[in-house]
Design a protein around this motif. Structure first.
Motif, PDB file in Angstrom:
ATOM      1  N   ARG A   1       5.062   3.626   1.632  1.00  0.00           N
ATOM      2  CA  ARG A   1       5.117   2.301   1.017  1.00  0.00           C
ATOM      3  C   ARG A   1       4.580   2.411  -0.410  1.00  0.00           C
ATOM      4  O   ARG A   1       3.870   3.371  -0.763  1.00  0.00           O
ATOM      5  N   ASN A   2       4.850   1.395  -1.211  1.00  0.00           N
ATOM      6  CA  ASN A   2       4.394   1.370  -2.602  1.00  0.00           C
ATOM      7  C   ASN A   2       2.974   0.828  -2.649  1.00  0.00           C
ATOM      8  O   ASN A   2       2.711  -0.292  -3.093  1.00  0.00           O
ATOM      9  N   CYS A   3       2.044   1.651  -2.139  1.00  0.00           N
ATOM     10  CA  CYS A   3       0.658   1.216  -2.020  1.00  0.00           C
ATOM     11  C   CYS A   3      -0.201   1.875  -3.103  1.00  0.00           C
ATOM     12  O   CYS A   3       0.132   2.940  -3.629  1.00  0.00           O
TER      13      CYS A   3
ATOM     14  N   ASP B   1      -6.433   0.374   2.253  1.00  0.00           N
ATOM     15  CA  ASP B   1      -5.123   0.544   1.631  1.00  0.00           C
ATOM     16  C   ASP B   1      -4.656  -0.827   1.155  1.00  0.00           C
ATOM     17  O   ASP B   1      -4.668  -1.799   1.928  1.00  0.00           O
TER      18      ASP B   1
ATOM     19  N   CYS C   1      -1.393  -2.775  -0.262  1.00  0.00           N
ATOM     20  CA  CYS C   1       0.052  -2.657  -0.408  1.00  0.00           C
ATOM     21  C   CYS C   1       0.677  -4.005  -0.653  1.00  0.00           C
ATOM     22  O   CYS C   1       0.122  -5.054  -0.233  1.00  0.00           O
TER      23      CYS C   1
END
Length: 241
Positions: A131-133, A236, A238
């Protein structure tokens, strides 16, 4: 002359009737023998008929028994086929194949090598699709206990957007007295408070996982036991959704 003729005729008649009598006697004997033979034949036929009937009845019983046995065997065969199909379907469902089989083999090797099953489960749960985290943040805080409630007992994430705190049960020394630090073997309570005062709670034995959504961002937390008194937090952040 008439007397001689008379004697001749009489002797002739006598001979005739004597021959006729012998013939009649022979015919009677022959007829008796024939009737006896006929009667014997009838009796033999009757006996043979009875024997054949008994044999036919026995064969009929054997046929019925064989048909019943054949029916039972067919039923057993159908039952066996159904069980075999069920076992095959169960085998296909439960026995891993392909990537799952490879992963199962790797997990088995790690367990045989002495890796703790809970630790392995924790690692697996942390594996997520790409994912674009943002880069995960790692922080720690001292968990409050009944004997230790003062001091810095919280950490923040996302520029103070989310605050994490918590409390646990006091550990005990060998004499049974309570210590100021928490017992990581006992359930803890982790509180995640976002801007505006909204609070969610995660409860249980460490490690724990928890997620909250704040301002179109998803924070996914992992809480593990750290050094004495401390809980390690990995966050995290996201985009959501």
């Amino acid at each position: 002359m008439s007397l001689g003729r008379y004697d001749y005729d009489r002797r002739y008649r006598r001979r005739f009737w004597a021959r006729f009598g012998k013939f009649a006697m022979f015919a009677v004997v022959l007829l008796g023998v024939g009737l006896f033979a006929y009667q014997m034949g009838i009796e033999q036929l009757k006996g043979r008929d009875v024997t054949l009937r008994e044999e036919n009845a026995a064969l009929s019983r054997q046929k019925a028994e064989l048909e019943l046995l054949a029916s039972q065997m067919q039923h057993a065969a159908r039952t066996a086929e159904a069980k075999a199909a069920e076992l095959e379907a169960r085998l296909q469902r439960e026995v891993p194949t392909g990537d799952l089989a490879r992963l199962a083999g790797l997990i088995g090797e790690r367990l045989k090598g002495g890796m703790d099953a809970n630790r392995l489960a924790f690692v697996i749960t942390q594996a997520q699709p790409v994912r674009n985290c943002q880069q995960p943040e790692n922080k720690r805080f001292a968990l409050a206990t009944p004997l230790l409630k003062t001091g810095n007992r919280a950490v923040t994430f996302g520029n103070n957007t989310v605050t994490v705190s918590g409390e646990g049960q006091s550990a005990r020394n060998p004499q049974g007295a309570q210590e100021s630090w928490f017992d990581p073997a006992q359930p803890v309570t982790i509180k995640v408070t976002s801007i505006g005062g909204k609070q969610t709670v995660a409860t249980g034995v460490l490690p724990l996982h928890h997620a909250v959504v704040v301002d179109n961002a998803e924070y996914r937390f992992t809480f593990t036991a750290g050094a004495r008194s401390f809980v390690e937090v990995t966050a995290d952040r996201c985009p959501f959704p």
